[in-house]
Design an enzyme around this catalytic site. Structure first.
Site, short mmCIF file in Angstrom:
data_model
loop_
_atom_site.label_atom_id
_atom_site.label_comp_id
_atom_site.label_asym_id
_atom_site.label_seq_id
_atom_site.Cartn_x
_atom_site.Cartn_y
_atom_site.Cartn_z
N TYR A 53 0.80 -1.27 -0.20
CA TYR A 53 -0.11 -0.16 -0.06
C TYR A 53 0.82 1.12 0.05
O TYR A 53 0.39 2.30 -0.60
CB TYR A 53 -0.84 -0.07 1.08
CG TYR A 53 -2.02 -1.11 0.95
CD1 TYR A 53 -2.19 -2.43 1.31
CD2 TYR A 53 -3.12 -0.75 0.02
CE1 TYR A 53 -3.18 -3.18 1.13
CE2 TYR A 53 -4.14 -1.59 -0.35
CZ TYR A 53 -4.17 -2.97 0.38
OH TYR A 53 -5.03 -3.73 -0.38
N ARG A 56 1.68 1.94 -3.52
CA ARG A 56 0.64 2.39 -4.44
C ARG A 56 0.20 4.01 -3.84
O ARG A 56 -0.27 4.74 -4.68
CB ARG A 56 -0.72 1.58 -4.10
CG ARG A 56 -0.67 0.20 -4.90
CD ARG A 56 -2.01 -0.75 -4.19
NE ARG A 56 -3.01 -0.29 -4.98
CZ ARG A 56 -4.20 -0.83 -4.41
NH1 ARG A 56 -4.22 -1.94 -3.74
NH2 ARG A 56 -5.14 -0.59 -5.12
N HIS A 106 -14.71 1.05 -0.37
CA HIS A 106 -13.51 0.39 -0.06
C HIS A 106 -12.30 1.32 0.49
O HIS A 106 -11.14 0.60 0.67
CB HIS A 106 -12.75 -0.44 -1.52
CG HIS A 106 -13.98 -1.25 -1.92
ND1 HIS A 106 -13.75 -1.89 -3.28
CD2 HIS A 106 -15.11 -2.04 -1.23
CE1 HIS A 106 -14.92 -2.74 -3.39
NE2 HIS A 106 -15.65 -2.67 -2.15
C1 BV8 Z 1 -17.68 -8.31 1.85
C2 BV8 Z 1 -9.61 -2.29 -1.77
C3 BV8 Z 1 -19.40 -8.70 3.73
C4 BV8 Z 1 -8.10 -2.94 -1.70
C5 BV8 Z 1 -10.86 -3.98 -2.53
C6 BV8 Z 1 -21.42 -11.84 -2.58
C7 BV8 Z 1 -21.84 -10.59 -1.56
C8 BV8 Z 1 -21.19 -9.94 -0.56
C9 BV8 Z 1 -19.73 -10.41 -0.66
C10 BV8 Z 1 -19.24 -11.39 -1.52
C11 BV8 Z 1 -20.38 -12.22 -2.48
N1 BV8 Z 1 -19.57 -13.03 -3.05
C12 BV8 Z 1 -18.12 -12.87 -2.57
C13 BV8 Z 1 -18.08 -12.20 -1.82
C14 BV8 Z 1 -16.61 -11.75 -0.98
C15 BV8 Z 1 -15.83 -10.79 -1.73
C16 BV8 Z 1 -15.87 -10.68 -3.15
O1 BV8 Z 1 -16.75 -10.14 -3.95
N2 BV8 Z 1 -14.95 -11.67 -3.66
C17 BV8 Z 1 -14.48 -11.76 -4.95
C18 BV8 Z 1 -13.28 -11.91 -5.31
C19 BV8 Z 1 -15.61 -12.92 -5.38
N3 BV8 Z 1 -16.43 -9.34 -1.16
C20 BV8 Z 1 -15.79 -8.84 -0.17
O2 BV8 Z 1 -14.97 -9.51 0.81
C21 BV8 Z 1 -16.38 -7.38 0.27
N4 BV8 Z 1 -16.86 -7.37 1.41
O3 BV8 Z 1 -18.40 -9.09 1.01
O4 BV8 Z 1 -18.22 -7.90 3.45
C22 BV8 Z 1 -20.73 -8.11 3.67
C23 BV8 Z 1 -21.02 -7.59 2.23
C24 BV8 Z 1 -22.17 -7.15 2.33
C25 BV8 Z 1 -23.10 -7.17 2.85
C26 BV8 Z 1 -22.82 -7.79 4.29
C27 BV8 Z 1 -21.66 -8.39 4.38
C28 BV8 Z 1 -15.20 -6.34 0.23
C29 BV8 Z 1 -14.55 -6.53 -0.92
C30 BV8 Z 1 -13.38 -5.20 -0.96
C31 BV8 Z 1 -12.20 -5.86 -1.36
N5 BV8 Z 1 -11.29 -4.68 -1.54
N6 BV8 Z 1 -10.29 -2.76 -2.78
C32 BV8 Z 1 -7.42 -2.38 -2.47
O5 BV8 Z 1 -7.69 -1.54 -3.40
O6 BV8 Z 1 -6.13 -2.81 -2.25
S1 BV8 Z 1 -11.66 -4.83 -4.30
C33 BV8 Z 1 -10.87 -4.28 -5.58
O7 BV8 Z 1 -11.06 -4.98 -6.32
C34 BV8 Z 1 -11.33 -2.87 -5.93
O8 BV8 Z 1 -11.81 -1.84 -4.73
C35 BV8 Z 1 -12.39 -3.10 -6.72
O9 BV8 Z 1 -13.47 -3.27 -5.94
C36 BV8 Z 1 -11.87 -4.44 -7.31
C37 BV8 Z 1 -11.30 -4.52 -8.44
O10 BV8 Z 1 -12.45 -4.15 -9.52
P1 BV8 Z 1 -12.38 -3.10 -10.50
O11 BV8 Z 1 -12.34 -1.68 -9.85
O12 BV8 Z 1 -13.48 -3.24 -11.25
O13 BV8 Z 1 -11.16 -3.17 -11.22
P2 BV8 Z 1 -10.67 -4.53 -12.32
O14 BV8 Z 1 -9.17 -4.22 -12.41
O15 BV8 Z 1 -11.18 -5.85 -11.85
O16 BV8 Z 1 -11.45 -4.05 -13.61
C38 BV8 Z 1 -11.08 -2.66 -14.11
C39 BV8 Z 1 -12.21 -2.55 -15.15
O17 BV8 Z 1 -11.84 -1.51 -15.97
C40 BV8 Z 1 -12.23 -3.56 -16.41
O18 BV8 Z 1 -13.59 -3.92 -16.58
C41 BV8 Z 1 -11.57 -3.06 -17.72
O19 BV8 Z 1 -12.37 -3.40 -18.74
C42 BV8 Z 1 -11.98 -1.41 -17.47
N7 BV8 Z 1 -10.83 -0.38 -17.82
C43 BV8 Z 1 -9.55 -0.63 -18.24
N8 BV8 Z 1 -9.05 0.39 -18.48
C44 BV8 Z 1 -10.19 1.34 -19.01
C45 BV8 Z 1 -11.23 0.41 -18.39
N9 BV8 Z 1 -12.55 1.10 -18.60
C46 BV8 Z 1 -12.60 2.39 -19.36
N10 BV8 Z 1 -11.60 2.96 -19.66
C47 BV8 Z 1 -10.35 2.45 -19.38
N11 BV8 Z 1 -9.39 3.12 -20.01
#
Ligand code: BV8
Length: 235
Positions: A53, A56, A106
């Site tokens: 971090y 970053r 987040h």
């Molecule tokens: C939680 C901070 C309990 C850290 C991050 C169902 C419901 C609830 C939870 C879950 C569930 N299923 C699974 C879970 C658990 C888990 C989860 O989702 N796991 C995944 C892997 C399956 N979720 C959690 O643990 C969350 N907490 O569930 O708590 C709860 C919740 C609700 C209610 C009650 C209880 C917490 C998750 C947070 C994790 N922390 N970030 C850090 O930054 O280091 S996540 C991190 O990854 C980001 O914050 C972001 O969310 C994620 C990355 O995603 P994106 O931002 O979309 O980035 P990515 O690289 O993936 O994609 C980039 C996109 O940009 C692409 O689409 C690309 O095409 C596009 N792009 C690229 N260039 C461009 C562009 N678009 C336009 N122009 C461009 N030039």
């Protein structure tokens, strides 16, 4: 009352030079974000996680907002409280472009969290040397970032805004992480029109009424211009 909700992901900051999570094989500083962004990883190896971090935080300080961030700031200047930006990003590029109604669900690189007293002080420098908490003096500051398995910030406010919005727009998110990835389903079930702006199809593209493919720096200014030129239009 929030009429428009914009959810942003790493893709909106990509053209500012901030790497996305799932681009380039999803590695960042040689780590998979799922491997370092967890409380377990921090407990097991705090130095590696702090270093991840700190790197970053330093990288974000050296980049600038791009036209997509500036377009959303212009939209906020035009419609004020009718717009809420919910960002998954932990950078401060929305704020540096001039947006003020930004909810970092987040967390933020620019803030620490004291594991001893819960204080969330602003932070600019590295946390690895272990600076003392300004509130309690303990040397137990972690990044104020929501890790996998931790509860995101602002969910009540987000749920209320989703229930009230007419328009839900997702910009630059892969839809890989919940609960953020599910917001579009809630918004459309409650009657909002939905639009996705992304460089490529995402995991949630099928849930949107409209999806436009292209770089955020082009699509977001274009969408804001359209919106402000035809106020009756909702997307
Ligand atoms: C939680 C901070 C309990 C850290 C991050 C169902 C419901 C609830 C939870 C879950 C569930 N299923 C699974 C879970 C658990 C888990 C989860 O989702 N796991 C995944 C892997 C399956 N979720 C959690 O643990 C969350 N907490 O569930 O708590 C709860 C919740 C609700 C209610 C009650 C209880 C917490 C998750 C947070 C994790 N922390 N970030 C850090 O930054 O280091 S996540 C991190 O990854 C980001 O914050 C972001 O969310 C994620 C990355 O995603 P994106 O931002 O979309 O980035 P990515 O690289 O993936 O994609 C980039 C996109 O940009 C692409 O689409 C690309 O095409 C596009 N792009 C690229 N260039 C461009 C562009 N678009 C336009 N122009 C461009 N030039």
């Amino acid at each position: 009352m929030t009429r428009i909700i914009v959810l942003t992901g790493a893709g909106i900051s990509a053209e500012s030079g901030v790497p996305t999570f799932r681009g380039a094989g999803g590695l960042w500083e040689g780590h998979r974000v799922e491997d370092v962004a967890t409380p377990e990883a921090f407990a097991a190896d705090p130095e590696t996680v702090q270093r991840f971090y700190d790197a970053r935080r330093r990288a974000v300080a050296s980049v600038a907002p791009n036209p997509a961030h500036h377009a959303l700031a212009a939209l906020e200047r035009a419609i004020g409280d009718d717009l809420l930006v919910v960002t998954q990003n932990i950078d401060d590029l929305h704020e540096r472009a001039g947006s003020s109604r930004v909810l970092h669900m987040h967390g933020e690189l620019g803030r620490a969290r004291c594991a001893a007293c819960g204080e969330r002080p602003p932070v600019q420098d590295d946390l690895l040397p272990g600076p003392p908490c300004p509130a309690c003096g303990e040397r137990m500051l972690r990044p104020d970032v929501v890790w996998f398995g931790e509860l995101p910030y602002g969910l009540d406010e987000i749920d209320a805004a989703l229930a009230a919005c007419d328009v839900f727009v997702a910009i630059g998110t892969s839809g890989a992480v919940y609960p953020a990835a599910g917001f579009v389903l809630t918004a459309s079930a409650l009657g909002a029109s939905t639009l996705e702006l992304n460089l490529a199809e995402s995991e949630i593209t099928p849930f949107f009424a409209e999806s436009r493919l292209g770089p955020a720096s082009v699509l977001v200014p274009e969408w804001v211009r359209e919106l402000l030129a035809a106020p009756s239009r909702t997307t």
